[in-house]
Design a protein around this motif. Structure first.
Motif, PDB file in Angstrom:
ATOM      1  N   LYS A  42     -10.568 -10.738  -1.325  1.00 16.83           N
ATOM      2  CA  LYS A  42     -10.721  -9.422  -0.711  1.00 16.83           C
ATOM      3  C   LYS A  42     -10.686  -8.342  -1.794  1.00 16.83           C
ATOM      4  N   ASP A  43     -11.305  -7.194  -1.494  1.00 21.85           N
ATOM      5  CA  ASP A  43     -11.376  -6.103  -2.462  1.00 21.85           C
ATOM      6  C   ASP A  43      -9.977  -5.753  -2.974  1.00 21.85           C
ATOM      7  N   GLU A  44      -9.801  -5.816  -4.286  1.00 19.58           N
ATOM      8  CA  GLU A  44      -8.478  -5.688  -4.884  1.00 19.58           C
ATOM      9  C   GLU A  44      -7.860  -4.319  -4.633  1.00 19.58           C
ATOM     10  N   THR A  45      -8.624  -3.256  -4.913  1.00 17.18           N
ATOM     11  CA  THR A  45      -8.074  -1.911  -4.791  1.00 17.18           C
ATOM     12  C   THR A  45      -7.692  -1.581  -3.353  1.00 17.18           C
ATOM     13  N   ALA A  46      -8.617  -1.797  -2.433  1.00 17.13           N
ATOM     14  CA  ALA A  46      -8.351  -1.472  -1.026  1.00 17.13           C
ATOM     15  C   ALA A  46      -7.220  -2.315  -0.460  1.00 17.13           C
ATOM     16  N   THR A  47      -7.196  -3.590  -0.821  1.00 21.54           N
ATOM     17  CA  THR A  47      -6.155  -4.489  -0.299  1.00 21.54           C
ATOM     18  C   THR A  47      -4.777  -4.090  -0.801  1.00 21.54           C
ATOM     19  N   LEU A  48      -4.700  -3.734  -2.087  1.00 22.54           N
ATOM     20  CA  LEU A  48      -3.418  -3.305  -2.647  1.00 22.54           C
ATOM     21  C   LEU A  48      -2.967  -1.983  -2.024  1.00 22.54           C
ATOM     22  N   GLN A  49      -3.888  -1.054  -1.859  1.00 21.84           N
ATOM     23  CA  GLN A  49      -3.531   0.242  -1.266  1.00 21.84           C
ATOM     24  C   GLN A  49      -2.981   0.068   0.145  1.00 21.84           C
ATOM     25  N   THR A  50      -3.640  -0.757   0.945  1.00 15.27           N
ATOM     26  CA  THR A  50      -3.173  -1.011   2.313  1.00 15.27           C
ATOM     27  C   THR A  50      -1.786  -1.623   2.304  1.00 15.27           C
ATOM     28  N   ALA A  51      -1.575  -2.585   1.404  1.00 16.56           N
ATOM     29  CA  ALA A  51      -0.273  -3.255   1.331  1.00 16.56           C
ATOM     30  C   ALA A  51       0.826  -2.286   0.899  1.00 16.56           C
ATOM     31  N   MET A  52       0.520  -1.366  -0.029  1.00 16.27           N
ATOM     32  CA  MET A  52       1.530  -0.411  -0.479  1.00 16.27           C
ATOM     33  C   MET A  52       1.976   0.482   0.674  1.00 16.27           C
ATOM     34  N   ILE A  53       1.032   0.917   1.488  1.00 14.55           N
ATOM     35  CA  ILE A  53       1.361   1.755   2.646  1.00 14.55           C
ATOM     36  C   ILE A  53       2.232   0.973   3.627  1.00 14.55           C
ATOM     37  N   GLU A  54       1.854  -0.270   3.890  1.00 15.98           N
ATOM     38  CA  GLU A  54       2.619  -1.101   4.820  1.00 15.98           C
ATOM     39  C   GLU A  54       4.035  -1.370   4.288  1.00 15.98           C
ATOM     40  N   LEU A  55       4.148  -1.593   2.985  1.00 16.77           N
ATOM     41  CA  LEU A  55       5.453  -1.868   2.393  1.00 16.77           C
ATOM     42  C   LEU A  55       6.370  -0.646   2.493  1.00 16.77           C
ATOM     43  N   CYS A  56       5.827   0.530   2.220  1.00 12.44           N
ATOM     44  CA  CYS A  56       6.637   1.750   2.306  1.00 12.44           C
ATOM     45  C   CYS A  56       7.065   1.994   3.757  1.00 12.44           C
ATOM     46  N   GLN A  57       6.171   1.724   4.675  1.00 13.93           N
ATOM     47  CA  GLN A  57       6.511   1.888   6.095  1.00 13.93           C
ATOM     48  C   GLN A  57       7.591   0.897   6.511  1.00 13.93           C
ATOM     49  N   ALA A  58       7.536  -0.324   5.967  1.00 21.78           N
ATOM     50  CA  ALA A  58       8.531  -1.343   6.309  1.00 21.78           C
ATOM     51  C   ALA A  58       9.929  -0.932   5.869  1.00 21.78           C
ATOM     52  N   MET A  59      10.018  -0.144   4.803  1.00 16.72           N
ATOM     53  CA  MET A  59      11.314   0.289   4.300  1.00 16.72           C
ATOM     54  C   MET A  59      11.937   1.396   5.149  1.00 16.72           C
ATOM     55  N   THR A  60      11.172   1.998   6.042  1.00 16.73           N
ATOM     56  CA  THR A  60      11.695   3.092   6.866  1.00 16.73           C
ATOM     57  C   THR A  60      12.027   2.647   8.284  1.00 16.73           C
ATOM     58  N   ARG A  61      11.640   1.427   8.654  1.00 18.76           N
ATOM     59  CA  ARG A  61      11.854   0.973  10.034  1.00 18.76           C
ATOM     60  C   ARG A  61      13.234   0.334  10.207  1.00 18.76           C
TER      61      ARG A  61
END
Length: 327
Positions: A308-327
């Protein structure tokens, strides 16, 4: 010893070691006949490589057969095991065979015991990015090989700028060698800063940004790492290692364990003194948050390995990871 087994995730160091073997054993005039690289992911490819290695070289010089990305030290059929032993025992004295693999050989496997008996086994693993002292030692050793004198603050700057990237370390030291010439004085941090991009941004800082749920910083650090030619899978591997360590610390704390040495043993941390700082890092984080983060990272690893596209995949994962830390 005519058999070599190199393993580890430092591709640059492995390739340099392979180049040294080629230079030492293969006559350039006869290279097309006496050198072969085979992607040895399956038994048939390994068999093909063994057959080539068993053939005496043509002309002058030795033969070198490189079986890359092999899994023989993880799993090996009885038929292949017998063929390996037969080949090792009857290799021509001027024919060499090299196996390379990413994973550490499984000490329980019969094939690993056979390799240890007949081969020179060398590890080429990247130094974990949090082992600053070990990286500094590598910088010192590499500089000494190139007859470069670097001040203590210069070493610190290179560690911050390069991290555990052995390829870039070699390139930057070559640059400094050209700049410094035959000067007797040691190269200072001020001089190095004019030639080396002193970006202290690395995957560990990215992990810190994720832990703080700082989405904008995490995305910025990810973009900079990619601009600096950091590989997505390597970023992911560092994050997995860091989150897994945090998770172990938190689980041990929640289980009521207070002894730092016991925690260090469980989390596979070499220096128990580091546990104190890790405890500070996981304050405010629950084991559930860290397990969710680890799940996201494992999904990221799978997506990257499936192309999968490296840049887009990493960006999506970073957003999800930051969100996981707030839940």
């Amino acid at each position: 010893m005519p058999v070599y087994f190199y393993w580890g995730d430092d591709d640059y160091q492995i390739n340099q070691a392979v180049k040294s073997l080629i230079d030492n054993h293969v006559d350039p005039m006869w290279r097309d006949f006496n050198y072969a690289k085979i992607n040895a992911a399956g038994d048939l490819e390994v068999m093909d490589g063994l057959n080539q290695a068993a053939t005496a070289p043509f002309g002058t010089g030795d033969r070198l057969t490189w079986l890359a990305d092999t899994a023989i030290a993880q799993k090996c059929s009885e038929a292949l095991l017998a063929e390996l032993e037969r080949t090792f025992k009857h290799l021509p004295t001027n024919s060499y065979i090299l196996f390379t693999a990413t994973n550490k050989p499984d000490g329980r496997a019969k094939s690993t015991k056979l390799i240890q008996k007949y081969a020179q086994v060398l590890e080429f693993s990247l130094i974990p990015p949090w082992k600053i002292d070990a990286i500094a030692q590598l910088v010192k050793q590499s500089a000494a090989v190139m007859n470069l004198k670097i001040t203590a603050d210069g070493i610190d700057l290179l560690v911050d700028a390069i991290g555990n990237d052995s390829r870039r370390l070699n390139m930057e030291l070559q640059k400094l060698q050209l700049f410094h010439g035959q000067k007797a004085a040691a190269i200072s941090a001020k001089e190095i800063a004019t030639l080396v991009q002193a970006s202290a941004h690395n995957s560990l800082q990215l992990a810190s940004a994720i832990r703080s749920a700082n989405t904008s910083q995490a995305l910025s650090l990810t973009a900079e790492l990619l601009r600096n030619n950091e590989v997505g899978l390597r970023i992911c591997a560092t994050l997995v290692g860091q989150v897994r360590t945090w998770l172990w610390i938190r689980l041990m704390q929640e289980a009521g364990v207070r002894d730092d040495k016991e925690i260090a043993d469980a989390a596979e941390i070499g220096n128990p003194k580091r546990v104190y700082f890790l405890k500070q890092e996981v304050q405010g984080l629950s084991s559930q948050k860290l397990m969710r983060s680890l799940s996201i990272l494992l999904q990221l690893e799978g997506d990257l390995k499936h192309g999968k596209d490296e840049t887009a995949t990493l960006q999506t994962a970073m957003i999800e990871l930051c969100q996981a830390m707030t839940r």
